[in-house]
Design a protein around this motif. Structure first.
Motif, PDB file in Angstrom:
ATOM      1  N   VAL A   3       0.824  -1.285   0.033  1.00 10.31           N
ATOM      2  CA  VAL A   3       0.037  -0.016   0.099  1.00 10.31           C
ATOM      3  C   VAL A   3       0.729   1.505  -0.297  1.00 10.31           C
ATOM      4  O   VAL A   3       0.749   1.809  -0.378  1.00 10.31           O
ATOM      5  CB  VAL A   3      -0.742  -0.581   1.251  1.00 10.31           C
ATOM      6  CG1 VAL A   3      -1.557   1.255   1.412  1.00 10.31           C
ATOM      7  CG2 VAL A   3      -2.088  -0.896   0.931  1.00 10.31           C
ATOM      8  N   ASN A   6       2.781   1.400  -3.362  1.00  9.10           N
ATOM      9  CA  ASN A   6       1.626   2.658  -4.071  1.00  9.10           C
ATOM     10  C   ASN A   6       1.030   3.672  -4.460  1.00  9.10           C
ATOM     11  O   ASN A   6       1.043   4.570  -5.079  1.00  9.10           O
ATOM     12  CB  ASN A   6       0.623   1.732  -4.467  1.00  9.10           C
ATOM     13  CG  ASN A   6       0.549   0.426  -4.939  1.00  9.10           C
ATOM     14  OD1 ASN A   6       1.641  -0.701  -5.507  1.00  9.10           O
ATOM     15  ND2 ASN A   6       0.084  -1.296  -4.246  1.00  9.10           N
ATOM     16  N   GLU A 115      -7.594   5.541   2.611  1.00  5.92           N
ATOM     17  CA  GLU A 115      -8.249   4.590   1.992  1.00  5.92           C
ATOM     18  C   GLU A 115      -8.633   3.559   1.405  1.00  5.92           C
ATOM     19  O   GLU A 115      -8.951   2.183   1.738  1.00  5.92           O
ATOM     20  CB  GLU A 115      -9.078   5.569   0.198  1.00  5.92           C
ATOM     21  CG  GLU A 115      -9.789   4.822  -0.219  1.00  5.92           C
ATOM     22  CD  GLU A 115      -9.757   5.045  -1.736  1.00  5.92           C
ATOM     23  OE1 GLU A 115     -11.284   4.965  -2.583  1.00  5.92           O
ATOM     24  OE2 GLU A 115      -9.583   6.004  -2.434  1.00  5.92           O
ATOM     25  N   ASN A 116      -7.249   3.199   1.310  1.00  3.54           N
ATOM     26  CA  ASN A 116      -6.377   1.532   1.368  1.00  3.54           C
ATOM     27  C   ASN A 116      -6.508   0.944   2.887  1.00  3.54           C
ATOM     28  O   ASN A 116      -6.712   0.119   2.336  1.00  3.54           O
ATOM     29  CB  ASN A 116      -5.026   1.731   0.559  1.00  3.54           C
ATOM     30  CG  ASN A 116      -5.215   1.613  -1.036  1.00  3.54           C
ATOM     31  OD1 ASN A 116      -5.518   0.369  -1.766  1.00  3.54           O
ATOM     32  ND2 ASN A 116      -4.955   2.903  -1.969  1.00  3.54           N
TER      33      ASN A 116
END
Length: 305
Positions: A3, A6, A115-116
């Motif tokens: 995460v 990214n 959000e992740n």
């Protein structure tokens, strides 16, 4: 870890792209000052209006979040001042880089991680906290430039003029005003602001890369080292303490700490260029902090869990 990679990789990729474009002279050098001006006066204000006007506070623990982020921001300002006092030979322009490097936060990375990690609830709470932080931080940063880049005297009239003329402050004020009035932006206007805002991030990051000089790390090590200590150690600890003190728990507490664990904002470079700061050291701080966060963020998230 995936995460974090990214979320951070696009940031570094755009900085690297700007660096390569400048070194290969694929784009003329005259392009970059114009791009910085466009970002400062149009793209960034559009981002602020769009992000702040669209938040629905509702029944969220907005007061606790405001107290937490506000307290953590002002604590980080105190840490910056203490860091500067220990290195008084640092000039006013360099101080502004230390200030922004220790106070600002990367909204893109923070929201992507929220959000992740925490889903839609985390994204909403992070957006709410970021909205409070954007206004407070921009007022503080513009005020710091007004004092530090001038003669070092706190001229309230000058500070007031700089605040009133600053497009970022206007963006915050308009966004919050629209929100407070309960006005819903027409789809056409909201869509236009969204498109302009999307351009601010890549253009600003490429401008950082275009200004980056590898040899500047050794030259600007003092503001770099101090800002990294504040950004990755002091701020997360203070945010965790204040979140507990104000009664935040669960996702809200995790988001509050996350907002103060990410690297500084690329927009700090644009503000430094436009207000007479030390933009060379600012580019170094942004780039190095982004690289370091690949290692600091996993540790912070592990401690949170």
């Amino acid at each position: 870890m995936a995460v974090i990679v990214n979320a951070l990789t696009p940031v570094l990729a755009l900085i690297l792209l700007g660096f390569l474009l400048r070194r290969t002279e694929f784009i003329p050098s005259s392009f970059w000052p114009s791009a910085e001006k466009l970002t400062y006066y149009l793209l960034m204000p559009a981002t602020l209006i769009h992000s702040l006007a669209g938040k629905e506070i509702g029944s969220s623990p907005w007061l606790n979040i405001l107290l937490t982020v506000g307290g953590a921001i002002f604590a980080s300002v105190l840490f910056v001042i203490l860091g500067w006092l220990m290195r008084r030979q640092m000039g006013g322009a360099a101080f502004t880089s230390l200030f922004q490097g220790g106070v600002r936060f990367n909204t893109f990375v923070a929201l992507a991680l929220a959000e992740n990690l925490f889903g839609k609830e985390g994204l909403f709470l992070a957006s709410l906290g970021a909205g409070f932080m954007i206004l407070i931080i921009n007022v503080l940063c513009v005020s710091a430039f007004s004092v530090a880049v001038g003669d070092g005297v706190c001229d309230l009239k000058k500070v007031g003029r700089d605040l009133l003329r600053n497009p970022l402050i206007w963006g915050c004020a308009l966004g919050i005003g629209i929100n407070a009035a309960g006005v819903k932006l027409p789809s056409a206007i909201d869509g236009s602001l969204t498109l302009l805002g999307k351009a601010a991030f890549p253009v600003g990051l490429m401008a950082v890369g275009a200004a980056y000089r590898p040899g500047n790390i050794a030259r600007h090590w003092q503001p770099l080292l101090t800002s990294c200590g504040i950004q990755f150690v002091c701020k997360p600890v203070i945010a965790w303490y204040l979140a507990a003190a104000t009664g935040l728990s669960g996702v809200a507490a995790g988001v509050a700490v996350l907002l103060f664990s990410v690297p500084t904002a690329p927009t700090a470079y644009i503000l430094s260029r436009q207000m007479g700061g030390d933009h060379d050291s600012m580019a170094v701080i942004i780039t190095v902090q982004t690289c370091l966060s690949f290692f600091t963020l996993p540790l912070t998230l592990w401690l949170l869990r």
